[in-house]
Scaffold this motif. Structure first.
Motif, PDB file in Angstrom:
ATOM      1  N   LEU A   1       0.745  -0.984  -0.225  1.00  0.00           N
ATOM      2  CA  LEU A   1       0.038  -0.464  -0.461  1.00  0.00           C
ATOM      3  C   LEU A   1       0.794   1.257  -0.365  1.00  0.00           C
ATOM      4  O   LEU A   1       1.522   1.647   0.852  1.00  0.00           O
ATOM      5  CB  LEU A   1      -1.311   0.185   1.184  1.00  0.00           C
ATOM      6  N   LYS A   2      -0.255   1.839  -0.704  1.00  0.00           N
ATOM      7  CA  LYS A   2       0.702   3.319  -1.200  1.00  0.00           C
ATOM      8  C   LYS A   2      -0.460   4.728  -1.184  1.00  0.00           C
ATOM      9  O   LYS A   2      -0.676   4.344  -1.684  1.00  0.00           O
ATOM     10  CB  LYS A   2       2.163   3.898  -2.096  1.00  0.00           C
ATOM     11  N   VAL A   3      -0.102   5.023   0.252  1.00  0.00           N
ATOM     12  CA  VAL A   3      -0.812   6.740   0.347  1.00  0.00           C
ATOM     13  C   VAL A   3      -0.507   7.720   0.718  1.00  0.00           C
ATOM     14  O   VAL A   3       0.139   7.466   2.212  1.00  0.00           O
ATOM     15  CB  VAL A   3      -2.144   6.333   1.663  1.00  0.00           C
ATOM     16  N   ALA A   4      -0.645   8.661  -0.484  1.00  0.00           N
ATOM     17  CA  ALA A   4       0.037  10.204   0.061  1.00  0.00           C
ATOM     18  C   ALA A   4      -0.914  11.175   0.567  1.00  0.00           C
ATOM     19  O   ALA A   4      -1.929  11.165  -0.387  1.00  0.00           O
ATOM     20  CB  ALA A   4       0.721  10.743  -1.031  1.00  0.00           C
ATOM     21  N   ARG A   5      -1.092  12.151   1.802  1.00  0.00           N
ATOM     22  CA  ARG A   5      -2.096  12.389   1.934  1.00  0.00           C
ATOM     23  C   ARG A   5      -1.923  13.753   2.705  1.00  0.00           C
ATOM     24  O   ARG A   5      -1.153  14.103   3.736  1.00  0.00           O
ATOM     25  CB  ARG A   5      -3.045  11.922   3.230  1.00  0.00           C
ATOM     26  N   GLY A   6      -1.614  15.486   2.484  1.00  0.00           N
ATOM     27  CA  GLY A   6      -0.489  15.649   2.585  1.00  0.00           C
ATOM     28  C   GLY A   6       0.703  16.010   3.188  1.00  0.00           C
ATOM     29  O   GLY A   6       1.568  15.261   2.662  1.00  0.00           O
ATOM     30  N   ASP A   7       0.780  15.788   4.444  1.00  0.00           N
ATOM     31  CA  ASP A   7       2.708  15.893   4.849  1.00  0.00           C
ATOM     32  C   ASP A   7       2.760  13.896   5.524  1.00  0.00           C
ATOM     33  O   ASP A   7       3.370  13.752   6.079  1.00  0.00           O
ATOM     34  CB  ASP A   7       3.337  16.782   5.965  1.00  0.00           C
ATOM     35  N   PHE A   8       1.512  13.123   5.396  1.00  0.00           N
ATOM     36  CA  PHE A   8       1.884  11.993   5.914  1.00  0.00           C
ATOM     37  C   PHE A   8       1.447  11.207   4.618  1.00  0.00           C
ATOM     38  O   PHE A   8       1.241  11.017   3.796  1.00  0.00           O
ATOM     39  CB  PHE A   8       0.798  11.680   6.324  1.00  0.00           C
ATOM     40  N   THR A   9       2.414  10.304   4.259  1.00  0.00           N
ATOM     41  CA  THR A   9       3.016   8.934   3.216  1.00  0.00           C
ATOM     42  C   THR A   9       2.271   7.802   4.533  1.00  0.00           C
ATOM     43  O   THR A   9       3.528   7.173   4.361  1.00  0.00           O
ATOM     44  CB  THR A   9       3.903   8.762   2.200  1.00  0.00           C
ATOM     45  N   LEU A  10       1.590   6.834   3.747  1.00  0.00           N
ATOM     46  CA  LEU A  10       1.454   5.562   4.151  1.00  0.00           C
ATOM     47  C   LEU A  10       2.252   4.778   2.570  1.00  0.00           C
ATOM     48  O   LEU A  10       1.569   4.549   2.080  1.00  0.00           O
ATOM     49  CB  LEU A  10       0.421   4.905   4.497  1.00  0.00           C
ATOM     50  N   ASP A  11       3.260   4.121   3.336  1.00  0.00           N
ATOM     51  CA  ASP A  11       4.355   2.970   2.496  1.00  0.00           C
ATOM     52  C   ASP A  11       4.435   1.511   2.894  1.00  0.00           C
ATOM     53  O   ASP A  11       5.888   1.992   3.677  1.00  0.00           O
ATOM     54  CB  ASP A  11       5.294   3.868   1.855  1.00  0.00           C
ATOM     55  N   VAL A  12       3.878   0.416   3.373  1.00  0.00           N
ATOM     56  CA  VAL A  12       4.078  -0.528   3.228  1.00  0.00           C
ATOM     57  C   VAL A  12       4.008  -1.944   2.162  1.00  0.00           C
ATOM     58  O   VAL A  12       3.257  -1.468   1.616  1.00  0.00           O
ATOM     59  CB  VAL A  12       2.805  -0.964   4.631  1.00  0.00           C
ATOM     60  N   ASP A  13       4.224  -2.195   3.025  1.00  0.00           N
ATOM     61  CA  ASP A  13       4.356  -4.188   2.139  1.00  0.00           C
ATOM     62  C   ASP A  13       4.379  -5.124   3.193  1.00  0.00           C
ATOM     63  O   ASP A  13       5.416  -5.678   3.716  1.00  0.00           O
ATOM     64  CB  ASP A  13       5.510  -3.987   1.467  1.00  0.00           C
ATOM     65  N   LEU A  14       3.298  -5.907   3.399  1.00  0.00           N
ATOM     66  CA  LEU A  14       2.700  -6.793   4.288  1.00  0.00           C
ATOM     67  C   LEU A  14       2.348  -7.922   4.020  1.00  0.00           C
ATOM     68  O   LEU A  14       1.818  -8.229   3.152  1.00  0.00           O
ATOM     69  CB  LEU A  14       1.705  -6.515   5.531  1.00  0.00           C
ATOM     70  N   ASP A  15       3.041  -9.082   4.415  1.00  0.00           N
ATOM     71  CA  ASP A  15       2.745 -10.185   4.473  1.00  0.00           C
ATOM     72  C   ASP A  15       2.536 -10.769   5.693  1.00  0.00           C
ATOM     73  O   ASP A  15       3.011 -10.791   6.541  1.00  0.00           O
ATOM     74  CB  ASP A  15       3.914 -10.757   3.471  1.00  0.00           C
ATOM     75  N   LEU A  16       1.398 -11.615   5.647  1.00  0.00           N
ATOM     76  CA  LEU A  16       0.828 -11.714   6.894  1.00  0.00           C
ATOM     77  C   LEU A  16      -0.242 -12.763   7.064  1.00  0.00           C
ATOM     78  O   LEU A  16      -0.272 -13.725   6.061  1.00  0.00           O
ATOM     79  CB  LEU A  16      -0.782 -10.948   7.126  1.00  0.00           C
ATOM     80  N   PRO A  17       0.173 -13.810   8.397  1.00  0.00           N
ATOM     81  CA  PRO A  17      -0.222 -15.220   8.007  1.00  0.00           C
ATOM     82  C   PRO A  17      -2.150 -15.410   8.446  1.00  0.00           C
ATOM     83  O   PRO A  17      -2.189 -14.050   8.516  1.00  0.00           O
ATOM     84  CB  PRO A  17       0.021 -15.438   9.601  1.00  0.00           C
ATOM     85  N   GLY A  18      -2.630 -16.263   7.921  1.00  0.00           N
ATOM     86  CA  GLY A  18      -3.692 -16.187   6.993  1.00  0.00           C
ATOM     87  C   GLY A  18      -3.926 -17.227   8.059  1.00  0.00           C
ATOM     88  O   GLY A  18      -5.429 -17.643   8.435  1.00  0.00           O
ATOM     89  N   GLN A  19      -4.234 -17.489   9.698  1.00  0.00           N
ATOM     90  CA  GLN A  19      -4.611 -16.831  10.713  1.00  0.00           C
ATOM     91  C   GLN A  19      -4.019 -16.690  11.781  1.00  0.00           C
ATOM     92  O   GLN A  19      -3.020 -16.008  11.923  1.00  0.00           O
ATOM     93  CB  GLN A  19      -4.781 -18.699  10.855  1.00  0.00           C
ATOM     94  N   GLY A  20      -5.116 -16.843  12.937  1.00  0.00           N
ATOM     95  CA  GLY A  20      -4.464 -15.663  14.107  1.00  0.00           C
ATOM     96  C   GLY A  20      -4.803 -15.053  13.767  1.00  0.00           C
ATOM     97  O   GLY A  20      -6.021 -13.825  13.072  1.00  0.00           O
ATOM     98  N   VAL A  21      -4.992 -13.669  14.797  1.00  0.00           N
ATOM     99  CA  VAL A  21      -4.573 -12.575  15.691  1.00  0.00           C
ATOM    100  C   VAL A  21      -3.034 -11.840  14.452  1.00  0.00           C
ATOM    101  O   VAL A  21      -2.338 -12.102  15.527  1.00  0.00           O
ATOM    102  CB  VAL A  21      -4.893 -12.225  16.517  1.00  0.00           C
ATOM    103  N   THR A  22      -3.562 -10.959  13.717  1.00  0.00           N
ATOM    104  CA  THR A  22      -2.069 -10.182  14.263  1.00  0.00           C
ATOM    105  C   THR A  22      -2.458  -8.326  14.465  1.00  0.00           C
ATOM    106  O   THR A  22      -3.550  -8.340  14.279  1.00  0.00           O
ATOM    107  CB  THR A  22      -1.977  -9.165  12.193  1.00  0.00           C
ATOM    108  N   ALA A  23      -1.094  -7.999  15.420  1.00  0.00           N
ATOM    109  CA  ALA A  23      -1.731  -6.832  15.477  1.00  0.00           C
ATOM    110  C   ALA A  23      -0.924  -5.985  14.435  1.00  0.00           C
ATOM    111  O   ALA A  23      -0.013  -5.781  14.678  1.00  0.00           O
ATOM    112  CB  ALA A  23      -0.967  -6.387  16.809  1.00  0.00           C
TER     113      ALA A  23
END
Length: 363
Positions: free
Chosen positions: A9-31
Motif C-alpha cells: 500500500l502507498k497512500v499520500a495524504r498531505g505531509d503523511f505517506t503510508l508506504d508498507v509491504d506486508l505479508d501476514l499469516p492467514g490465521q490467528g490475530v495480527t496486531a
C-alpha cells in the motif's frame, strides 16, 4: 507457513505517506500496533476497500482485491470481510436480534460459515436479543457489533481499536470474548491497537508501524524481544510466552506452567486450572535479575538457565537491556550498567535468570 494475506500500500495524504509491504499469516490475530498517526487505521481501511490507495496490491487467500497496475479494485461490499469500528453503530430503533439479522439474512445460506446461535454463544449475547440497542451498555453494544460482523461469514475480520471507547471494566469484560474468537474460529483477524495489554493478550503476529512505515513484522514473542525496536526501550518492556498448565501444589497454591518444546517450567501463585490448559504469560524486563550461578536459597522461586544473546545500552548512562534465550524462549532483563560490568556480561555467556514476577494474561 506461506503468508496468505499480502498488502502493498502507498497512500499520500498531505505531509503523511503510508508506504508498507506486508505479508501476514492467514490465521490467528495480527496486531497493527503503533502511536496515533502511524497509519494503522489507513491500512485497515485500504484492506476493506473503504479507502482506495492509488498504488496498491491486496491479495487475500489467493484472491486479488486490488491491483492498481492492472486496474483491479473490488468494492467494499464485494469483499468477504467483517469490520468492527470503535463505535458499534447499531440501528437504535431495532432490537439486538434485528440488528444481527440485518447482515445475516443477506448471506446465502449455503455460504454461511458462522450461524446465528453460534455467534450469540461466542459473544455471550443470547439474553440480549429482545433488548433495543439504545438500552445496551457500551460493552454490550460492542459485543453485538462484533457478532454482527461475524454473521457476514467473513474470510477476514478487521477490528479498528474496538475497545478504545470503553472504560477499563468494560475492556476486561470483552477481552475474554475476543480470546474465544481467536481460539475457536479459523477466521484471520487484523486488530488495530495502541494498547500493549490488548496486543499481549490477543496477538499472534505483530506489525509495528511508525510514521507510515513498517519497523518490524513477525511473531509476537520474537518481535517484543528485539532490542532494536522501540518496544524494548519502553519502561514496561516485556515478553509474552505460551505455556500449558501442569501440576498444582495445594499446600502452597502454586501452579506449574510448562514452556512448549522445553523442559523448563515456571511456578506461579494462582488458583488451580485444568491440567494441560493453554495460557499466556507476560514477564517484564524489570522483573528479571541475573546471576552467574543458581542460588537455591533465594526467595525467588522461578530461576531459569539462560544464554545471553545480546546487550544494548539504549543510550542510557545507567542501565543495560539484556536479551536472553531460555531453551528457545526469549526473555528480556533490565540491569544496571554497574551490575553488567560486575558480572562481566557478554554474548554467549551462560547465566541464571531470576524471575521476580510472572503475570498470567486473561486469568
Amino acid at each position: 507457513m506461506n503468508a496468505q494475506i499480502h498488502a502493498r500500500l502507498k497512500v499520500a495524504r498531505g505531509d503523511f505517506t503510508l508506504d508498507v509491504d506486508l505479508d501476514l499469516p492467514g490465521q490467528g490475530v495480527t496486531a497493527l500496533f503503533g502511536a496515533s498517526g502511524s497509519g494503522k487505521t489507513t491500512c485497515l481501511r485500504c484492506l476493506a476497500g473503504l479507502e482506495r490507495a492509488a498504488d496498491a496490491r491486496i491479495e487475500v487467500a489467493g484472491t486479488v482485491w486490488q491491483d492498481s497496475a492492472r486496474g483491479i479494485f473490488v468494492p467494499p461490499h464485494q469483499r468477504p470481510i467483517g469490520y468492527v469500528f470503535q463505535e458499534a453503530s447499531l440501528f437504535s430503533h431495532l432490537t439486538v436480534r434485528d440488528n444481527l439479522a440485518f447482515g445475516y439474512k443477506r448471506i446465502d445460506p449455503a455460504l454461511r460459515r458462522i450461524h446465528f446461535e453460534q455467534a450469540c454463544e461466542l459473544l455471550g449475547i443470547g439474553h440480549l436479543l429482545q433488548r433495543k440497542a439504545t438500552t445496551l451498555s457500551g460493552g454490550e453494544r460492542q459485543r453485538v457489533g462484533i457478532a454482527r460482523a461475524l454473521l457476514t461469514s467473513p474470510s477476514l475480520l478487521l477490528m479498528d481499536e474496538p475497545l478504545a471507547a470503553l472504560d477499563a471494566p468494560r475492556k476486561r469484560e470483552i477481552l475474554p470474548y475476543l480470546e474465544r474468537l481467536r481460539d475457536e474460529l479459523r477466521i484471520p483477524l487484523i486488530y488495530v491497537s495502541h494498547a500493549q495489554e490488548e496486543v499481549a493478550r490477543l496477538a499472534d503476529h505483530l506489525v509495528l508501524l511508525e510514521q507510515g512505515t513498517v519497523l518490524a513484522s513477525g511473531p509476537l514473542n520474537q518481535t517484543l524481544a528485539r532490542l532494536d525496536l522501540p518496544l524494548a526501550r519502553d519502561e514496561d518492556a516485556a515478553v509474552v510466552l505460551e505455556g500449558r498448565t501442569g501440576a498444582y501444589d495445594e499446600v502452597y497454591q502454586l501452579l506449574d506452567v510448562h514452556l512448549p518444546d522445553s523442559a523448563l517450567k515456571l511456578r506461579i501463585p494462582h488458583a488451580p486450572l485444568a491440567h494441560g490448559s493453554a495460557l499466556r504469560i507476560r514477564i517484564q524486563a524489570r522483573d528479571i535479575s541475573l546471576s552467574l550461578a543458581e542460588d537455591p536459597r533465594s526467595s525467588i522461586i522461578n530461576r531459569l538457565p539462560v544464554t545471553l544473546r545480546a546487550l544494548s545500552d539504549q543510550g542510557s548512562p545507567a542501565q543495560m537491556l539484556v536479551s536472553l534465550d531460555a531453551d528457545g524462549h526469549p526473555l528480556l532483563a533490565r540491569v544496571t550498567r554497574y551490575s553488567c560490568d560486575q558480572l562481566g556480561l557478554q554474548p554467549g555467556q551462560k547465566l541464571w535468570a531470576q524471575i521476580k514476577g510472572v503475570a498470567l494474561l486473561g486469568q
